[in-house]
Design an enzyme around this catalytic site. Structure first.
Site, PDB file in Angstrom:
ATOM      1  N   ASN A   1      46.711  33.319  44.488  1.00  0.00           N
ATOM      2  CA  ASN A   1      45.725  32.727  45.398  1.00  0.00           C
ATOM      3  C   ASN A   1      45.321  31.357  44.856  1.00  0.00           C
ATOM      4  OD1 ASN A   1      43.863  32.520  47.483  1.00  0.00           O
ATOM      5  ND2 ASN A   1      42.238  33.516  46.320  1.00  0.00           N
TER       6      ASN A   1
ATOM      7  N   ASP B   1      38.445  43.370  43.536  1.00  0.00           N
ATOM      8  CA  ASP B   1      38.869  42.342  44.505  1.00  0.00           C
ATOM      9  C   ASP B   1      38.065  41.064  44.241  1.00  0.00           C
ATOM     10  OD1 ASP B   1      40.487  41.392  46.528  1.00  0.00           O
ATOM     11  OD2 ASP B   1      39.166  42.040  48.142  1.00  0.00           O
TER      12      ASP B   1
END
Length: 421
Positions: A97, A307
């Site tokens: 990411n 997460d």
């Protein structure tokens, strides 16, 4: 470096002789030397003597995000790993990411080199497709050889079912693990929260549970056809649990995870339009939360993940529709799980999963490399801004009452302790 952990209760069900027993643990140069009721140690030795100290294996997180390279204002690799260490984690799986995205072996090597010398070990994921565009497979074999533990187009669906088929077939040649994010983008559309009563009342576009469940159904059909290893990150609905359970009953090699915030919070938390509660998958209903918790207890859901997704304030302090999705979760993880599951189940969830990612399984035994987490499970406290060590402060856990505090970790012949004194 010599370290003595004094009179700590060891949470280690793999060894009935140690499990829930109070022991001294003497660590010499990163190796567990002695575990005994009392240990005489040489000088100099760092002594850790804390009231109600508990020790377990270090914890693992199967999916976290930082920012570097490209988004260092969100979180650098160095600070992210430091925060992970004082939050109890000795192994983390790093999501792709960043900018640029890690879709070549050199990208994997870069991240791993930057992460060297830390208490927490970093295990990167490479993208599944080039630049995560969903068109052509990335250099999966080369990235695997360089150290990538799986392949994932982070939070992006694999739109082309044939691409997933080819990926699962190809990855079998080197025992690669393929990730598929469970969300059909066409059904999600412009949705930003769970589709239901709250989305209607708030006037926000909804993401139906169908968007997740349809994608999972498709992916599991393909897995049944191809074989291979599939991981489904961050499921969020009751029916998703049922779908995975049915697939496992068939003998398919599928694993899945759930984000801790999807266990703790529901879409009832959205009433104030607090963008810290904007995440993907979205917060669902109480019924979904109950099913996810039961799925973990039954072993259908394999892993819990923070997460952890740092987002800088400029991307959160905007209208709800325009805010980026994500919440940080390292610092609040144990206190949340311990509140939901209790001590032994929480530690079991936090320490499982390394074998899925081909990570060496640590042990608590003389002669073993010290890979330990230090914590107190019996402290009730309210999580506030002062407890956030991450660069970004986007936590939906603020003002939440948690149970249990982490003091730090020992790994790689290093010790990382929070400011508990």
């Amino acid at each position: 470096m010599n370290i003595l952990i004094k009179s700590a209760k060891i949470v280690y069900p793999q060894d009935k002789g140690l499990h829930l027993k109070k022991k001294d643990i003497f660590i010499k140069n990163g190796i567990i030397d002695t575990i005994s009721s009392s240990v005489d140690v040489p000088s100099p030795t760092k002594i850790i003597d804390i009231k109600n100290l508990h020790v377990s294996l270090g914890w693992m997180d199967s999916g976290v995000s930082f920012g570097e390279p490209g988004y260092e204002e969100r979180e650098t690799l160095a600070n992210g790993l430091d925060v992970a260490a004082i939050s109890g984690y000795t192994d983390i799986i790093l999501n792709p990411n960043t900018n640029p995205l890690p879709d070549t072996s050199s990208d994997i090597v870069f991240v791993m080199e930057k992460a060297k010398g830390k208490t927490t070990d970093l295990h990167p994921l490479g993208t599944l497709t080039k630049n995560s565009e969903g068109k052509d497979l990335a250099e999966l074999f080369d990235m695997g050889n360089a150290g990538a533990v799986g392949f994932y187009d982070f939070k992006k669906q694999i739109s082309n079912p044939n691409l997933l088929k080819i990926a699962l077939l190809y990855a079998q040649n080197f025992d690669g693990l393929v990730f598929s994010y469970p969300q059909d983008g066409n059904i999600k559309g412009k949705g930003v929260v769970n589709e239901g009563e709250n989305s209607t009342v708030l006037g926000l576009k909804g993401i139906p549970a169908l968007a997740e469940e349809l994608q999972i159904s498709r992916d599991l059909f393909i897995l049944e056809y191809t074989g291979g290893k599939l991981h489904i990150p961050t499921i969020s609905t009751k029916n998703s649990v049922k779908l995975v359970a049915a697939a496992k009953k068939k003998g398919l090699d599928v694993s899945c995870s759930v984000a801790i915030h999807n266990l703790m919070f529901t879409d009832d938390s959205l009433k104030d339009f607090n963008t810290n509660f904007k995440v993907v998958p979205p917060l669902r209903t109480k019924e979904d939360c109950k099913a996810l918790i039961k799925g973990l207890k039954d072993g259908v859901i394999d892993y819990v993940t923070t997460d952890h997704t740092p987002i800088d304030i400029e991307e959160k302090r905007v209208e709800f529709d325009h805010a980026l999705e994500g919440t940080i979760g390292f610092e609040s993880a144990f206190g949340s799980l311990n509140r939901l599951f209790g001590l032994e189940d929480s530690i079991a969830l936090l320490t499982k999963g390394r074998e899925r990612f081909a990570i060496r399984e640590p042990k608590i035994a003389p002669g073993a490399t010290a890979n330990l987490c230090l914590f107190n499970p019996n402290v009730d406290w309210v999580f506030g801004p002062e407890h956030i060590e991450s660069t970004s402060k986007n936590s939906m856990f603020l003002e939440t009452t948690l149970k249990g505090k982490v003091y730090g970790t020992i790994n790689n012949n290093q010790i990382a302790l929070s400011n508990f004194e």
